[in-house]
Each structure stands twice: as structure tokens, then as C-alpha cells.
Design a protein around this motif. Structure first.
Motif, PDB file in Angstrom:
ATOM      1  N   UNK A   1       6.535   3.318  -6.931  1.00 20.69           N
ATOM      2  CA  UNK A   1       6.012   4.522  -6.276  1.00 20.69           C
ATOM      3  C   UNK A   1       4.981   5.246  -7.135  1.00 20.69           C
ATOM      4  N   UNK A   2       3.907   5.706  -6.475  1.00 20.87           N
ATOM      5  CA  UNK A   2       2.815   6.390  -7.168  1.00 20.87           C
ATOM      6  C   UNK A   2       2.832   7.901  -6.945  1.00 20.87           C
ATOM      7  N   UNK A   3       3.582   8.373  -5.942  1.00 27.60           N
ATOM      8  CA  UNK A   3       3.660   9.809  -5.686  1.00 27.60           C
ATOM      9  C   UNK A   3       4.929  10.132  -4.916  1.00 27.60           C
ATOM     10  N   UNK A   4       5.227  11.430  -4.824  1.00 23.74           N
ATOM     11  CA  UNK A   4       6.433  11.896  -4.144  1.00 23.74           C
ATOM     12  C   UNK A   4       6.045  12.892  -3.054  1.00 23.74           C
ATOM     13  N   UNK A   5       6.474  12.633  -1.829  1.00 26.00           N
ATOM     14  CA  UNK A   5       6.201  13.532  -0.710  1.00 26.00           C
ATOM     15  C   UNK A   5       7.391  14.475  -0.497  1.00 26.00           C
ATOM     16  N   UNK A   6       7.090  15.677  -0.054  1.00 28.32           N
ATOM     17  CA  UNK A   6       8.124  16.669   0.292  1.00 28.32           C
ATOM     18  C   UNK A   6       9.088  16.945  -0.849  1.00 28.32           C
TER      19      UNK A   6
ATOM     20  N   UNK B   1       0.837  -1.204   0.000  1.00 31.19           N
ATOM     21  CA  UNK B   1       0.000   0.000   0.000  1.00 31.19           C
ATOM     22  C   UNK B   1       0.871   1.253   0.000  1.00 31.19           C
ATOM     23  N   UNK B   2       0.383   2.276  -0.635  1.00 34.32           N
ATOM     24  CA  UNK B   2       1.002   3.608  -0.646  1.00 34.32           C
ATOM     25  C   UNK B   2       2.481   3.622  -1.020  1.00 34.32           C
ATOM     26  N   UNK B   3       2.890   2.921  -2.073  1.00 34.42           N
ATOM     27  CA  UNK B   3       4.300   3.039  -2.453  1.00 34.42           C
ATOM     28  C   UNK B   3       4.576   4.475  -2.895  1.00 34.42           C
ATOM     29  N   UNK B   4       5.618   5.079  -2.329  1.00 30.09           N
ATOM     30  CA  UNK B   4       5.924   6.478  -2.646  1.00 30.09           C
ATOM     31  C   UNK B   4       7.383   6.781  -2.372  1.00 30.09           C
ATOM     32  N   UNK B   5       7.814   7.925  -2.852  1.00 24.45           N
ATOM     33  CA  UNK B   5       9.133   8.434  -2.539  1.00 24.45           C
ATOM     34  C   UNK B   5       8.956   9.655  -1.651  1.00 24.45           C
ATOM     35  N   UNK B   6       9.993   9.981  -0.882  1.00 29.94           N
ATOM     36  CA  UNK B   6       9.906  11.107   0.044  1.00 29.94           C
ATOM     37  C   UNK B   6      11.267  11.790   0.164  1.00 29.94           C
ATOM     38  N   UNK B   7      11.246  13.119   0.174  1.00 30.49           N
ATOM     39  CA  UNK B   7      12.479  13.896   0.314  1.00 30.49           C
ATOM     40  C   UNK B   7      12.465  14.778   1.557  1.00 30.49           C
ATOM     41  N   UNK B   8      11.719  14.378   2.598  1.00 30.52           N
ATOM     42  CA  UNK B   8      11.743  15.168   3.836  1.00 30.52           C
ATOM     43  C   UNK B   8      13.095  14.970   4.524  1.00 30.52           C
TER      44      UNK B   8
END
Length: 130
Positions: free
Chosen positions: A110-115, A25-32
């Protein structure tokens, strides 16, 4: 009855191993900044599973954790130091995609990118063909 899909992975030294039942669930990338410091990378790639869908099967059992926020702890191998993911207070385990044995499964993409704002201005996700 179709065979259940299981994702496997673990740390660099093999002391921590896991099995995680699909679907992810919720595969994503993040740059925080927290993800950057946790992984040593400008962008982390994550996928979430319900806690009861993840089994720690390696010789060291469950990973070590460090409390990183009011709602989550970061998971790592105390032997080799590999980052494995985050274990949230609510029943979620978020695993870093780099810790999976096979990263090409469609449900891990990943379906979206956070931060996005946490990336340096020069950071570019698209890499031109050489």
C-alpha cells in the motif's frame, strides 16, 4: 521474452480463485465505514486491476456480488462467505490483499491510506517490536 507476472488468490474454501496480471494499481489501505463492514476489520487493504486483467479460475467461477453503491458491487464467495473485493461499474476490479496467495510482492505494498479519520482514536498502524 520475460515471463508475465501473475498474482493468484482466492477465498477461504477455494471455490473462488483468481489470477490477476501485474502490475497492480493504487494499492492502498482504507478505514471508511463501508470497508470496515465489508471486511469486519478496522482497515482494509486493496489493490486495483483492470477488469480484463483478472480471470476467475476456481470451480465456482465468478464471485457473488452485492450492490454496495451507485458505482460498485462487493464481491464474496457464496459458499464460505469470504470477502474478495469490489467490482466497479467502470472496468476496475479491486481485490482485498488478504485474498492473495502471496502478499509480499512489491507492487502490492500500500502507498496511501484513505479515510484515516474512520479509525478509532486508539488505532495505531505502527506496532512496536516485542
Amino acid at each position: 521474452m520475460p515471463k508475465k507476472k501473475i498474482h493468484t488468490g482466492g477465498c477461504l474454501c477455494g471455490a473462488i480463485r483468481f489470477e490477476a496480471d501485474a502490475p497492480a494499481a493504487k494499492p492502498h489501505t482504507c478505514s471508511c465505514k463501508m470497508c470496515q463492514r465489508h471486511t469486519g476489520s478496522l482497515t482494509a487493504s486493496w489493490v486495483e486491476f483492470p477488469r480484463d486483467a483478472v480471470r476467475w479460475i476456481g470451480p465456482s467461477g465468478e464471485p457473488s456480488t452485492w450492490r454496495s453503491s451507485d458505482i460498485s458491487s462487493r464481491a464474496f464467495c457464496s459458499t464460505c462467505g469470504s470477502s474478495l473485493g469490489a467490482i466497479d461499474d467502470h472496468p476496475t476490479v479491486a481485490l482485498l490483499l488478504g485474498s492473495f496467495d502471496r502478499t509480499s510482492a512489491a507492487d502490492l505494498k500500500p502507498a496511501y491510506h484513505s479515510y484515516k479519520g474512520g479509525r478509532p482514536k486508539w488505532w495505531c498502524i505502527e506496532i512496536p517490536d516485542i
